[in-house]
Every structure is written in structure tokens, then in C-alpha cells.
Design an enzyme around this catalytic site. Sequence first.
Site, PDB file in Angstrom:
ATOM      1  CD  GLU A 234     -61.927  35.244  -7.585  1.00 38.42           C
ATOM      2  OE1 GLU A 234     -63.147  34.995  -7.663  1.00 38.42           O
ATOM      3  OE2 GLU A 234     -61.462  36.105  -6.817  1.00 38.42           O
ATOM      4  NE  ARG A 238     -65.645  35.502  -8.863  1.00 39.47           N
ATOM      5  CZ  ARG A 238     -65.621  36.805  -9.114  1.00 39.47           C
ATOM      6  NH1 ARG A 238     -66.450  37.328  -9.993  1.00 39.47           N
ATOM      7  NH2 ARG A 238     -64.744  37.592  -8.506  1.00 39.47           N
ATOM      8  CG  ASP A 367     -61.515  37.196   2.810  1.00 45.42           C
ATOM      9  OD1 ASP A 367     -60.725  36.330   2.414  1.00 45.42           O
ATOM     10  OD2 ASP A 367     -62.064  38.014   2.035  1.00 45.42           O
ATOM     11  CD  GLU A 502     -67.543  41.439   0.915  1.00 41.68           C
ATOM     12  OE1 GLU A 502     -67.040  40.684   0.050  1.00 41.68           O
ATOM     13  OE2 GLU A 502     -67.807  42.648   0.700  1.00 41.68           O
TER      14      GLU A 502
END
Length: 604
Positions: A234, A238, A367, A502
Site C-alpha cells: 500500500e 499510494r 490481480d 476498476e
Amino acid sequence: MFSFFRRRGGLVSTAFGLILALSLWFNLSYRNAVEHDHALLTQDATRLKSLETVNDQLRRANAALSERKDVLVREIAAVKRLSHGQPALGAHAEAAEHVPVNAGMAPLPGKAAPRPRPARAMAAAAAGGADGTVPAPESVDDCITVSQKQAYIKKMMKVAWDGYHDHAWGYNELDPAKDTFHLNTLFGSNSGATIIDALDTLYLMDMTDELADAREWVDTKLNMDIDKTGSVFELTIRYLGGFLSAYALTKDELYLQKAEDIGSRLVKAFDTSSGIPNALVNLHTGHGEKFGWVRCNCAILSEMGTMQLEFDYLSVITKDPKYVQAVTKAMDLVLKQPRKNGMFPNFVDMNTGSLQSSDYRLGAMGDSFYEYLVKYWRYQGGLDTWNEGRALFDDVYKHVKTHLIKEEDGHMFIGDLAGGGFQARMDHLACFLGGTLMMASQGAKDAESQTFYTEIAVGLTDTCHHAYNRTATGLGPDIMSWGHGHDGRGSGGSQFYWLRPETVESYFYLWRYTKDEKYRDWAWAAVKSIEKHCRCGSGYCGLNDVNRDGTSGTNWHSTQESFFLAETLKYLYLTFSPDEKLPLEDWVFNTEAHPLPVQKGRAL
């Protein structure tokens, strides 16, 4: 006596005659009046219809002129930008101005103190103009032109940003329903996740005053040297991604310094016997550890395999190869492992890099690993320089098509292999695949391969739209179930929507590559649904159930995720922007939608 009655009868007859005559006269007069009034009303209606037609023509002509003006402004600004040697990002005029909200208001218990903001003159422009030229209509239903729609999305960004600015400044995220902050420990501490995640969105939307506020906070308040443990994944996508993108767009050295600061802390997670990074790292000590809930001594596939773009570009701009060397070592170890079913499972052994478990998913835990297989190749300018590069990607997706992509109820979807058995369910997270595979079609080796990727991209995106279109709110569930009459519905506890990007991400890519207007139509339908059902308090909330009305407040998931500003609103905005704003041949987005420049012909 009888003569009296006769006389009386005569009088009665005479009276009846007079009444009858009067009645006939009245009816005739009334009929004439009604016919006259009807004729007048018909004339008025004809005039009104004519006026409405003229008004509609004038409104459309005015909208067309506004749009043409917008195009001219963009072209002039683009020429100016290119004359100064800046990237082709589209026009960037003066940003909208704030109106002070809650200035000087005392903090409530348990809440962040509302930050006073300076009064600014252009209050109307604060509603959000596309590149500062087109004011946003008052209502989402009033948007007609592309520029108006783009301006309205900017207006939504301003609402989301102002709510965070006023009620959660410096904290990670906003709790908009309660006008306070939301604690998110993924980042190690309350360290301004929304500010950093939104930097490039503010820049792209020409929100210069808001960007200046964000920059000031980063410069004077941000401290990453904290004795706290945060998620390497993360913080990479980010924070590091946010700073790298902000630097790439602005060339502001502050963002480069911050990127190097956090990158130097995150790279310590790779100090393991195999080079495969720990999931967590202490930002002060550099101590790393894995997630306690993971049942083996394993790294999660999507987390350890989603850092190549960020660490590579950090090496490029710092001229320090240690970052790209760290991710390359980890990836090379994993990619050379024998692959059952030709794919990569959800877990990787931390010591050896061997592929663990029999679970294969392109949703959660898998993913972005599959996403970066093609994006890193694209980032390198399409050069086959990373391990097997494009050849590896093509081989993996051939097996994905065989084992995971199915059709049910007339819709293509991508399911899971778990414990050796196929599960007919598709994560909302997997809806990114439409866009990623459409990107892959552009570099395909031949026409057959291009068709292969295009058909899957279109099919999966249609499916994600179908899942949105069949709910009461027009927003899709977190998990779509198929077979046995489910037809893409959410089931059990999976019917929530948390402002995820998405699906609209794939709309953006398919619009850019196909120019099929339906993708803009679908994107706008998503905007209207978000505005109607997710607008809450001082910002935007998720929904606990997409089949329950979101306007009453009882169905809100009261967290304004930082990725709503970083990804969802950015992709929607770019869908209604000209291709010259972040052309896809020059930029590649990381998994948090932070654009990084393609390295054409670069050898590190």
C-alpha cells in the site's frame, strides 16, 4: 276555476318556452366561447412548441460554442506548454477558487479541526470547470456536452477534497457522514494518505490552490520516520507512486525528495534471504515481517509482484540502481519457478520463491501481479527486456483463458480456481482486466493475438457493466456470482460497493482505444449513480448493499477511500478529456492510477 287553471297552464307553457329559448341561446354562446378558447389555446401551444424548439436549438448551439471554445483553449495552452518543453498533458488554465467553509470553527470532540481556507474570488468556478473554462452545471442531470460532464466530475473532486480538507486534514481518510477522520492503519500511521494519493489528480484537474495546500502539508508536516509498521504494497502504490507521479508531472524537486525518502525505507523490506519482500516494514527501524494471518511462510502474489514500475522509475530519477535491482531479483526468482496450469498461484514461498497453494485468482491476492506483467513491459517502451517480457505475458494469459475465463448466462467472466475446483464468481477487483487486456492488444505480435485480447477485453468490460446495470443503484457488487440464475448478482455479504475504480478504469481504456461512445455513456451512468447514492455528508460514502437505495443514509459505508480521489474520479475525468491529456503511448498508470512516463529505449 277551470279557466284559472287554463290561464295558469298557458303561463306555464310560456315560461317553459322562454326557459328553453334562453337555454338554447346560452348553450350556443358557451359552445362558441369554448371553440374560441380552444382555438386560442391551440395557437398558444403551437407558439410554445415553436419557442421550445428555438430554445433547444439555441441551447445546443451555445453548448457547441462552449465546447469549441474549450478545444481552442486547450490547443493554445498545449502550444504554450510544448514551447516550454513540458509534457503534452493538455491545457492547464487557472484553477477554480474555494469558498470558505466552516472557517474558524472550533473542533468537535473526536474530530479533526476544520482548516480555515482563504476566501477566493471565483466562487462560481469552484463548482469545477473543465480546464478552468467550462462551469459545471448545478445538477448532474443538466450535463449535456463532454466538457460539462468533465467539469462536473471536477466538481465532485472538489467536494471530496474540501470535505477531507475541512474535517480530516493530515489524517489518512475522511469519514464523510460524521464529518471526521477515518483511521486506516495500512499506512503505519495517520500520515495524509488522501493528500499524497490525490496530488496528481489535483494537478491534472488544474486545482492549483488545492495542490498548493497539499504541497505545503507535504513540505512542512509529513514525517515518514516513524516507529510504526505499514503495508509495503500500500505504501508503494499510494505513497511512492503518488510522489513519483507528482514529480513526473511537475518536476518539483520536493516530490523527488519525498519519493526517495519513502523508497529508502520500503526497500529494506527486500532484505530477506531470498530477496522476496516482507509484507510489512517498520518505517523507522526497517524491520520486516509477513502478515500474521497468512498460513505459510509466504508472500502474497499481488503484493510482492506489484512494485516494478515504482522502484524502477525511482532508480531512473535518483540514478541509484538499488531499487530496481531489488525488485528484479525478487521477480526473477519467482518467474523462473515451474508453473502448474501455466499460471501463478496466490502465494509464493518467502525462502525459495517456489509457488505455493492451488488457488489461482485474478481478483484479490492475484490481480495486480497479472496487471504488471504487461504494464512493466509497456513501461519499458514495449521492449522485451524484463525476463521473458511480453512472451511471458502472452503465455500466461493463454492459460488464464483456458482455466479461468468462462461464459454463463450469456456473459464472459473470469472465475477462481480454489482447491482444484472452479468457482463461478468474479471480483469487482478483476474488472481492471478489460482495460489491461485492451492495452495488451496494442502490442500484440499478430492480428490473431490482437483479436484474442480485444475480444476478452470487450467481453469482460461488458460483463462488469452488466453487473452495474442490473442493480437498484446502478453500481456493481464487490463479488459477482454466476450460474444457477445469479446472472452477476452479488450474494451473501458481497453486495457492497466501496467507491472502487476498476470498472470505470476499463471504460477509460476502451474509450481511448476504440472511441466507441457507449463507454462514455457507461462512465457517465456511473457518475450519476455515484452522485445520487454515494454523496453523503461532507464527501462520498460507499454502499453496504448496491440493491438498497443510498439516498437515505442508512445504507452508507462511511469511508471516503483515498483511491476514490486517486483512481475513480481520475479515470472518469480522463474518459471525458482529450487524448492529449496523458496520451497512453507516453504514460503508463500504476495500479493506483498514478501515471509514470514510458521509458522509450532506456537502458538502466
